[in-house]
Scaffold this active site. Sequence first.
Site, PDB file in Angstrom:
ATOM      1  N   ASN A   9       0.867  -1.169   0.000  1.00  0.00           N
ATOM      2  CA  ASN A   9       0.000   0.000   0.000  1.00  0.00           C
ATOM      3  C   ASN A   9       0.907   1.222   0.000  1.00  0.00           C
ATOM      4  O   ASN A   9       1.485   1.569   1.024  1.00  0.00           O
ATOM      5  CB  ASN A   9      -0.895  -0.022   1.247  1.00  0.00           C
ATOM      6  CG  ASN A   9      -1.729   1.236   1.379  1.00  0.00           C
ATOM      7  OD1 ASN A   9      -1.744   2.088   0.491  1.00  0.00           O
ATOM      8  ND2 ASN A   9      -2.425   1.370   2.503  1.00  0.00           N
ATOM      9  N   LYS A  11       0.174   4.217  -0.218  1.00  0.00           N
ATOM     10  CA  LYS A  11      -0.459   5.400   0.392  1.00  0.00           C
ATOM     11  C   LYS A  11      -0.209   6.624  -0.503  1.00  0.00           C
ATOM     12  O   LYS A  11      -0.094   6.469  -1.718  1.00  0.00           O
ATOM     13  CB  LYS A  11       0.037   5.601   1.830  1.00  0.00           C
ATOM     14  CG  LYS A  11      -0.139   4.311   2.658  1.00  0.00           C
ATOM     15  CD  LYS A  11       0.012   4.502   4.126  1.00  0.00           C
ATOM     16  CE  LYS A  11      -0.190   3.168   4.841  1.00  0.00           C
ATOM     17  NZ  LYS A  11      -0.144   3.271   6.277  1.00  0.00           N
ATOM     18  N   HIS A  94      -9.564   0.994   4.918  1.00  0.00           N
ATOM     19  CA  HIS A  94      -8.280   1.222   5.599  1.00  0.00           C
ATOM     20  C   HIS A  94      -8.519   2.154   6.790  1.00  0.00           C
ATOM     21  O   HIS A  94      -9.347   3.070   6.713  1.00  0.00           O
ATOM     22  CB  HIS A  94      -7.270   1.833   4.630  1.00  0.00           C
ATOM     23  CG  HIS A  94      -5.880   1.827   5.196  1.00  0.00           C
ATOM     24  ND1 HIS A  94      -5.469   2.764   6.112  1.00  0.00           N
ATOM     25  CD2 HIS A  94      -4.834   0.973   5.014  1.00  0.00           C
ATOM     26  CE1 HIS A  94      -4.211   2.479   6.465  1.00  0.00           C
ATOM     27  NE2 HIS A  94      -3.805   1.407   5.809  1.00  0.00           N
ATOM     28  N   GLU A  96      -6.959   4.581   7.827  1.00  0.00           N
ATOM     29  CA  GLU A  96      -6.790   6.006   7.514  1.00  0.00           C
ATOM     30  C   GLU A  96      -8.050   6.562   6.853  1.00  0.00           C
ATOM     31  O   GLU A  96      -8.399   7.728   7.048  1.00  0.00           O
ATOM     32  CB  GLU A  96      -5.537   6.193   6.638  1.00  0.00           C
ATOM     33  CG  GLU A  96      -4.284   6.003   7.475  1.00  0.00           C
ATOM     34  CD  GLU A  96      -3.075   5.463   6.735  1.00  0.00           C
ATOM     35  OE1 GLU A  96      -3.036   5.530   5.494  1.00  0.00           O
ATOM     36  OE2 GLU A  96      -2.166   4.954   7.423  1.00  0.00           O
ATOM     37  N   GLU A 166      -5.315  -4.911  10.564  1.00  0.00           N
ATOM     38  CA  GLU A 166      -4.344  -3.830  10.745  1.00  0.00           C
ATOM     39  C   GLU A 166      -4.641  -3.098  12.050  1.00  0.00           C
ATOM     40  O   GLU A 166      -5.462  -2.161  12.062  1.00  0.00           O
ATOM     41  CB  GLU A 166      -4.414  -2.842   9.576  1.00  0.00           C
ATOM     42  CG  GLU A 166      -4.039  -3.461   8.238  1.00  0.00           C
ATOM     43  CD  GLU A 166      -3.449  -2.419   7.287  1.00  0.00           C
ATOM     44  OE1 GLU A 166      -2.403  -2.699   6.719  1.00  0.00           O
ATOM     45  OE2 GLU A 166      -4.031  -1.323   7.154  1.00  0.00           O
ATOM     46  N   GLY A 172       2.509   2.465  10.821  1.00  0.00           N
ATOM     47  CA  GLY A 172       3.440   3.585  10.681  1.00  0.00           C
ATOM     48  C   GLY A 172       4.127   3.977  11.976  1.00  0.00           C
ATOM     49  O   GLY A 172       4.726   5.040  12.074  1.00  0.00           O
TER      50      GLY A 172
HETATM   51  P1  13P Z   1       3.063   0.520   7.679  1.00  0.00           P
HETATM   52  O1  13P Z   1       3.589  -0.782   7.105  1.00  0.00           O
HETATM   53  O2  13P Z   1       3.795   1.721   7.156  1.00  0.00           O
HETATM   54  O3  13P Z   1       2.960   0.462   9.175  1.00  0.00           O
HETATM   55  O4  13P Z   1       1.553   0.666   7.129  1.00  0.00           O
HETATM   56  C1  13P Z   1       0.687  -0.401   7.252  1.00  0.00           C
HETATM   57  C2  13P Z   1      -0.532  -0.109   6.470  1.00  0.00           C
HETATM   58  O5  13P Z   1      -1.322   0.749   6.814  1.00  0.00           O
HETATM   59  C3  13P Z   1      -0.743  -0.863   5.231  1.00  0.00           C
HETATM   60  O6  13P Z   1      -2.006  -0.644   4.722  1.00  0.00           O
END
Ligand code: 13P
Length: 250
Positions: A9, A11, A94, A96, A166, A172
């Site tokens: 991902n 992002k 997700h 976010e 997740e 992150g």
């Molecule tokens: P990170 O691997 O940067 O922690 O992000 C995970 C994520 O949100 C994947 O969708």
Amino acid sequence: MRRKLVAGNWKMHGSRADNGPLIEAILAAPNLETVDCVVCPPFVYLAELARALRGAAVKLGAQNVGAEAQGAYTGEVSAAMLKDVGCQYVIVGHSERRGLYGEDDVLVARKFAAAQSRGLLPILCVGELLAEREAGRTHELVGRQLEAVVALTGIGSFARAVVAYEPVWAIGTGRTASPQQAQDVHAFIRQRLAERDAKIAADLQILYGGSVKAGNARELFLQADVDGGLIGGASLKAEEFLSIVAAARG
Ligand code: 13P
């Protein structure tokens, strides 16, 4: 035996200048076809990456999808459009999207349905906040997120979907769930769905996401119910991403 799946991902990262070398380096790796491998760039780069991935073992996914089929929805991108440019997967729900853009369980379920209506495989993200984990509410929250989708699309729809656990506190942050914490929630997800349909639950790929790196992927992927990963930051570096893919190969 479930195949392992590793999805990157990206992002809101990347540029045309960065994406070309990244995808070239990924495609140069041997034996990519031994796991399901997916990259999910921002919308604007999908068509160009679809051309780069033509005939390759790496599949294309989007990070979000509009819930409506078409019409006056400024700024939205439909499932048909994603299919049209060559996507096979799309991330829905997700954390976010849920946390920063107010997507609730019902909207996420509608996006899941929209994706499937056009033959896309939704990667449904579920997961709890730190405060919810500390209050012992992880199963309750993840169960609620799952049930919202089952209620709209039925258990049968999970034969054409992927689930990603997740934990929000691990995204992150560099703070990964321990393999045991991940396995516990993955087993819960599979059990919850098995109550509806044992075969569908047994065949479902359940990914872990949250600070997965080359250094911790193998141990996570060794867990019985962890079928791969949804990778954020580490998917932006070819070497790191390919190490994670190699870890999924076992
Ligand atoms: P990170 O691997 O940067 O922690 O992000 C995970 C994520 O949100 C994947 O969708």
